[in-house]
Design an enzyme around this catalytic site. Structure first.
Site, short mmCIF file in Angstrom:
data_model
loop_
_atom_site.label_atom_id
_atom_site.label_comp_id
_atom_site.label_asym_id
_atom_site.label_seq_id
_atom_site.Cartn_x
_atom_site.Cartn_y
_atom_site.Cartn_z
N ASN A 158 0.86 -1.19 -0.12
CA ASN A 158 0.16 -0.09 0.01
C ASN A 158 0.97 1.27 0.15
OD1 ASN A 158 0.23 -1.52 2.61
ND2 ASN A 158 -0.29 0.61 3.73
N SER A 206 -11.18 -5.08 -0.22
CA SER A 206 -11.99 -4.00 0.37
C SER A 206 -12.55 -3.12 -0.60
CB SER A 206 -10.98 -3.19 1.46
OG SER A 206 -11.78 -2.25 1.95
N THR A 244 -26.47 -9.95 10.30
CA THR A 244 -27.26 -9.80 9.02
C THR A 244 -26.47 -9.14 8.15
OG1 THR A 244 -28.95 -9.61 10.90
CG2 THR A 244 -29.45 -8.51 8.55
N CYS A 332 -3.34 5.15 7.26
CA CYS A 332 -3.51 4.45 8.63
C CYS A 332 -2.58 4.94 9.59
CB CYS A 332 -3.58 3.17 8.58
SG CYS A 332 -4.66 2.43 7.52
C1 LIG Z 1 -2.69 -3.34 2.10
C2 LIG Z 1 -4.11 -3.24 3.03
N1 LIG Z 1 -4.80 -4.05 3.55
C3 LIG Z 1 -5.60 -3.51 4.36
C4 LIG Z 1 -6.49 -2.54 4.45
C5 LIG Z 1 -7.59 -2.24 5.48
O1 LIG Z 1 -8.68 -2.28 4.52
P1 LIG Z 1 -10.04 -1.61 5.37
O2 LIG Z 1 -9.70 -0.02 5.29
O3 LIG Z 1 -11.12 -1.96 4.48
O4 LIG Z 1 -10.26 -2.06 6.77
C6 LIG Z 1 -5.85 -1.50 3.67
C7 LIG Z 1 -6.36 -0.01 3.70
O5 LIG Z 1 -5.66 0.84 3.40
C8 LIG Z 1 -4.63 -1.59 2.74
O6 LIG Z 1 -4.13 -0.84 2.05
#
Ligand SMILES: Cc1ncc(COP(=O)(O)O)c(C=O)c1O
Length: 394
Positions: A158, A206, A244, A332
């Site tokens: 990411n 996602s 649900t 994040c």
């Molecule tokens: C490589 C990767 N894994 C997991 C996630 C987490 O996904 P979500 O935001 O849907 O929880 C992300 C989100 O930035 C991501 O880039």
């Protein structure tokens, strides 16, 4: 150059806008077709059909059986369910305690593995990555032990966009009969997701990374993979994820994935062209900047760098004032006063890693957007460096 009237969004790895066609597909399922998919009356059956149609759409793109598609609340939940679910199921069967992963995983994977290690007695081997953030499949092979219960390596990173050799790692895992999970959250909507070609047993997605809504994800689970549900309750999602079902969001996820794969080649071609123009422009206009991630094996939309002698956060704030949304790595990680664990694992010193800048392009970006960034970024870097006691212009 004047500040553009609209915001230039170059943070598509953090999230994407919801495609209007996706919104349209979702809308009826809020207040017209609002049945609970477990109800046996007509409204319930209508909701059930929408979910199962969506599951078939996802399964077609993954090349799997619809029974192997589990809808979750997000990519993080998919990663948690895959890792904890397999680890506990394997241990229960006396399989062992050992997990293999990489040091560049998203926190949804790395923190889950760390928790298993710290509180539940699992042992973890982190296979190294090279300076491009690439895992060597042979290192995975060498790390396998008799008590290895799970391998989890991400499909595409990411922060730096490097695409990992998942099919090769999967072949090694399969030969040893070890379940193999890949976090494909960044790959979804950009790379081939065929689970047989990839040799994976579990795969996380996602929707908000491919122009679907936030708060809905998928976990693919190959039939026969041991998996203990992490959320217990009703028999939803083949008894693997109680709760649900979120019908409008499931419909939206499937619609977004379908559009992404219908339009994959043309979007990737265009976005890759913009990305290359951006990378070339930045490297030629700003001294002491390095591209991070693999030069060719990278996501089509990812242009990530370390800009030496500046702090990534300061660059972001100035870009924001100029109307450009970018990131210093993972969304994040924002607010954490730590350099990126990904860049550190790739061998960058902390002071260089602090200068990370990630520009991730998307469907709405244009050549003018790229040229605007190429115009505003060099003076921003120059201003910031002028304030840095460490910077000595050549
Ligand atoms: C490589 C990767 N894994 C997991 C996630 C987490 O996904 P979500 O935001 O849907 O929880 C992300 C989100 O930035 C991501 O880039």
């Amino acid at each position: 150059m004047h500040k553009p009237s609209r915001t230039i969004y170059m943070d598509h790895a953090a999230t994407t806008p919801v495609d209007p066609r996706v919104v349209e597909a979702m809308l009826p399922y809020f207040s017209q077709k609002y049945g609970n998919a477990s109800s046996i009356h007509s409204l319930g059956r209508e909701a059930r059909k929408a979910i199962e149609d969506a599951r078939r759409t996802v399964a077609n793109i993954l090349g799997c059986d619809p029974k192997e598609v589990i809808f979750t609340s997000c990519g993080s939940e998919s990663d948690n369910l895959a890792i904890r679910g397999v680890a506990f199921a394997q241990r229960y069967r006396g399989g062992g305690n050992h997990i293999i992963t990489s040091p560049i995983e998203h926190h949804a994977v790395s923190h889950t593995v760390e928790q298993l290690e710290k509180y539940f007695g699992f042992e973890v081997t982190y296979v190294p990555v090279d300076k491009y953030g690439m895992v060597d499949p042979d290192d995975v092979g060498r790390a396998i032990r008799d008590d290895t219960v799970l391998i989890s390596i991400m499909y595409a990173n990411n922060e730096v966009g490097t695409i990992e050799p998942i099919a090769e790692i999967g072949k090694i895992a399969r030969a040893k009969g070890i379940p193999f999970h890949t976090d494909a959250v960044q790959a979804g909507g950009a790379l081939d997701l065929n689970v047989d070609k990839l040799n994976v047993d579990l795969l996380s997605l996602s929707a908000h990374k491919f122009y679907g809504p936030k708060g809905i994800g998928v976990l693919y689970v190959r039939q026969g993979t041991p998996l203990l549900p992490m959320q217990t309750g009703g028999a939803h999602e083949h008894n693997l994820r109680a709760g649900t079902e979120n019908v409008p969001y499931i419909v939206g996820l499937a619609k977004a994935l379908e559009i992404a794969y219908d339009e994959l080649e043309s979007n990737n071609r265009r976005i890759r062209g913009l990305r290359d123009r951006l990378i070339k422009g930045i490297l030629s206009r700003i001294p002491e900047v390095e591209l991070t991630g693999h030069p060719t094996e990278r996501l089509p939309n990812n242009a990530s760098f370390v800009v030496k002698y500046v702090e990534g956060e300061s660059t972001l704030l100035k870009l924001d004032l100029a109307g450009v949304c970018a990131s210093s790595g993972s969304a994040c990680a924002t607010g954490l006063e730590e350099p990126s664990h990904v860049l550190l694992a790739m061998g960058f010193p902390p002071e260089v890693a602090f200068g990370s800048l990630r520009l991730t392009l998307g469907r709405d970006n244009t050549e003018e957007d790229v040229d605007y960034v190429l115009e505003v970024l060099p003076p921003i870097v120059e201003q910031l460096r002028a304030m840095s006691p460490l910077y000595q212009p050549a």
